[in-house]
Design a protein around this motif. Structure first.
Motif, short mmCIF file in Angstrom:
data_model
loop_
_atom_site.label_atom_id
_atom_site.label_comp_id
_atom_site.label_asym_id
_atom_site.label_seq_id
_atom_site.Cartn_x
_atom_site.Cartn_y
_atom_site.Cartn_z
N VAL A 117 1.26 -0.93 5.33
CA VAL A 117 0.20 -0.35 4.52
C VAL A 117 -0.49 -1.44 3.72
O VAL A 117 0.17 -2.30 3.12
N ASP A 118 -1.82 -1.43 3.72
CA ASP A 118 -2.59 -2.44 2.99
C ASP A 118 -2.25 -2.41 1.50
O ASP A 118 -2.13 -1.35 0.90
N GLY A 119 -2.12 -3.61 0.94
CA GLY A 119 -1.86 -3.73 -0.49
C GLY A 119 -0.42 -3.52 -0.89
O GLY A 119 -0.10 -3.56 -2.09
N LYS A 120 0.46 -3.30 0.09
CA LYS A 120 1.88 -3.09 -0.20
C LYS A 120 2.71 -4.13 0.54
O LYS A 120 2.23 -4.78 1.47
N GLU B 70 5.04 -6.33 2.98
CA GLU B 70 5.18 -6.30 4.44
C GLU B 70 6.42 -5.50 4.81
O GLU B 70 7.47 -5.63 4.19
N GLY B 71 6.29 -4.67 5.82
CA GLY B 71 7.39 -3.81 6.24
C GLY B 71 7.33 -2.43 5.61
O GLY B 71 8.22 -1.61 5.83
N THR B 72 6.26 -2.15 4.84
CA THR B 72 6.13 -0.83 4.21
C THR B 72 5.67 0.21 5.23
O THR B 72 4.74 -0.03 5.99
N ILE B 73 6.35 1.35 5.23
CA ILE B 73 5.98 2.47 6.10
C ILE B 73 5.71 3.68 5.23
O ILE B 73 6.50 4.00 4.34
N GLU B 74 4.59 4.34 5.47
CA GLU B 74 4.19 5.51 4.68
C GLU B 74 4.13 6.73 5.60
O GLU B 74 3.45 6.71 6.62
#
Length: 215
Positions: free
Chosen positions: A81-84, A86-90
């Motif tokens: 997710v942009d701005g979060k 690396e490796g973030t899943i929403e």
């Protein structure tokens, strides 16, 4: 003179009265405000996994992530997710229980096993001449060698387990390239053998050959 201390004190006192009046009126509303969000309201859940796992979660051309959306009935699964970090899943969807189930499944997919970890009731997915493959997490397999199936010597894998069976296993080796597990390590009363020293056989042979030449 500008604003004096007396004026500021009076203004703050009036503001406190006004705030109390507003909160009192809000407390009179009927029905009272909910303290929890409705389970049918759209839910957003965020988790962070090892960036190396994102390729596995997404799949070729997004195949895996599309399958996850379909299997769990969520609205969307966004990776990196942009701005979060690396490796973030929403994950977004309704109800919240589906969103949390999808998150739990993804966390299992990204699980990094460590030596000593125990997995319960893992399915046997394939029988091999020298052991069997078990699935300890969604899409993650490990080898259980035939020598690790039972405390006693095993002639055939099928004498202990068959494809489709489940069993408890313990991780005895874990690296970036392979995971090996054991069933016999969890058998009550089993005592693992001492680790074999590397080169011990070669050393014995060298001593034997030297003794033979001396004679």
């Amino acid at each position: 003179e500008g604003i004096t201390v007396g004026i500021m004190r009076a203004a703050l006192q009036e503001a406190e009265k006004a705030r109390g009046h507003i909160l009192g009126e809000m407390g009179k509303c009927s029905p009272p405000p909910r303290m929890v969000v409705s389970p049918h309201a759209p839910a957003i859940h965020t988790l962070v996994v090892d960036p190396k796992c994102l390729g596995m979660v997404i799949g070729s051309g997004g195949k895996n992530v599309k399958q996850l959306i379909s299997d769990f009935g969520v609205d969307s699964i966004s990776c990196n997710v942009d701005g979060k970090p690396e490796g973030t899943i929403e994950i977004v969807g309704t109800p919240r229980s589906r969103v949390l189930a999808a998150a739990e499944h993804i966390e299992s997919m990204c699980l990094v096993p460590k030596e000593g970890d125990i997995f319960r009731e893992v399915p046997v997915v394939e029988i091999l001449p020298f052991g069997c493959l078990v699935e300890y997490a969604p899409g993650r397999q490990a080898l259980c060698h035939i020598s690790e199936l039972a405390a006693e010597r095993t002639e055939k894998v099928e004498d202990v387990v068959k494809q489709g069976d489940t069993m408890d296993v313990k991780v005895i080796e874990a690296s970036d390239t392979k995971v090996r597990v054991s069933r016999r390590h969890l058998i009550p009363g089993f005592v693992p053998p001492p680790p074999r020293e590397r080169g011990s056989r070669r050393g014995n042979r060298s001593r034997q050959s030297n003794s033979g030449s001396n004679s």
